[in-house]
Design a protein around this motif. Structure first.
Motif, PDB file in Angstrom:
ATOM      1  N   SER A  44     -17.018  -4.313  -3.188  1.00  0.00           N
ATOM      2  CA  SER A  44     -15.634  -4.705  -3.578  1.00  0.00           C
ATOM      3  C   SER A  44     -15.898  -5.557  -5.182  1.00  0.00           C
ATOM      4  O   SER A  44     -16.490  -6.858  -4.827  1.00  0.00           O
ATOM      5  CB  SER A  44     -14.995  -5.603  -2.560  1.00  0.00           C
ATOM      6  OG  SER A  44     -13.980  -6.294  -3.050  1.00  0.00           O
ATOM      7  N   GLU A 236     -15.750  -1.741   3.861  1.00  0.00           N
ATOM      8  CA  GLU A 236     -15.995  -2.298   2.712  1.00  0.00           C
ATOM      9  C   GLU A 236     -16.530  -3.841   2.905  1.00  0.00           C
ATOM     10  O   GLU A 236     -15.849  -4.630   3.758  1.00  0.00           O
ATOM     11  CB  GLU A 236     -14.828  -2.437   1.906  1.00  0.00           C
ATOM     12  CG  GLU A 236     -14.898  -3.112   0.647  1.00  0.00           C
ATOM     13  CD  GLU A 236     -13.584  -3.026  -0.291  1.00  0.00           C
ATOM     14  OE1 GLU A 236     -12.825  -3.888  -0.608  1.00  0.00           O
ATOM     15  OE2 GLU A 236     -13.002  -1.604  -0.226  1.00  0.00           O
ATOM     16  N   ALA A 238     -16.962  -7.661   1.251  1.00  0.00           N
ATOM     17  CA  ALA A 238     -16.367  -8.372   0.121  1.00  0.00           C
ATOM     18  C   ALA A 238     -17.604  -9.037  -0.608  1.00  0.00           C
ATOM     19  O   ALA A 238     -17.403  -9.129  -1.486  1.00  0.00           O
ATOM     20  CB  ALA A 238     -15.445  -9.391   0.747  1.00  0.00           C
TER      21      ALA A 238
END
Length: 243
Positions: A44, A236, A238
């Motif tokens: 991300s 995902e 971060a």
């Protein structure tokens, strides 16, 4: 002279950004090596950029550097992902290892050899094995092969192998039984070290060649069974945890 200076002045802003991008790439490279970002993970931009306090442009430059190193891949309209190796990639990595590592041992000069770094890597692996830290054993094994190649005294060879071994760790992270993968090579690392200590370069080269053949066959077998599962996108992430 004035024209040249003026052109360079326009590039001055790139210096700070590039050095920052390289530092960000170092952080991400380490996290990938540690398995914090497993193969298939989407990175991300907002999360990582915010956590590290860097601009989107800087982060994208870091991504570009790691894509060039074949650790990341950019997928159009999807984003940037940690690369998932194919079995052919693993075979090619071992082909390069055979060419480079065996050549380094073959071309060593007369003994004694400077083996302190190699001995430290062997001891490191055995120390991690005693407490069942197989991720640590994997890291120590990478250190062993880096130190082996370093015996050539060539910065170019060192740089080549850093990239090759970084890619290899992507395959290691797909394996669900690191104990079975890495334990047999603790003894074999020590055998290679002992042969070099004894000045038996030919024996060390033979041991290393067989070692790499067996390691390739074992990893390809395991990897071929696991790569389809690993190719599914992971959740995902971060950002790496803050120390």
């Amino acid at each position: 002279m004035g024209t040249t200076s003026g052109g360079l002045a326009e590039d001055r802003a790139l210096l700070g950004r590039t050095s920052t991008a390289e530092r960000v790439a170092d952080i991400l490279r380490t996290r990938i090596a540690e398995g914090y970002f497993p193969p298939g993970t989407r990175l991300s931009e907002d999360g990582i950029g915010g956590a590290l306090g860097v601009s989107r442009n800087t982060l994208r430059e870091a991504f570009r550097l790691l894509t060039h190193e074949r650790l990341l891949v950019h997928e159009l309209n999807r984003g940037v992902f940690v690369r998932v190796l194919a079995v052919d990639d693993v075979v090619d990595i071992y082909r390069i290892r055979q060419l480079v590592e065996c050549a380094v041992v073959h071309d060593l000069g007369d003994p004694p050899f400077a083996l302190d770094g190699l001995a430290d890597a062997v001891a490191e692996g055995e120390r991690h094995a005693r407490v069942g830290d197989w991720k640590g054993v994997s890291t120590a094994n990478i250190h062993f092969h880096r130190e082996l190649v370093a015996l050539a005294g060539s910065e170019r060879t060192d740089e080549l192998m850093r990239g090759v071994l970084a890619e290899l760790r992507l395959a290691f992270h797909v394996v669900d039984d690191p104990h079975a993968l890495h334990e047999p090579y603790l003894t074999r690392n020590r055998e290679i070290l002992d042969a070099l200590r004894a000045g038996e370069r030919t024996t060390a080269e033979r041991l290393l060649g067989a070692y790499l053949d067996d390691s390739r066959a074992q990893l390809v077998d395991v990897y071929a069974r696991r790569v389809a599962h690993a190719a599914r996108p992971a959740p995902e992430h971060a950002a790496p945890p803050q120390d």
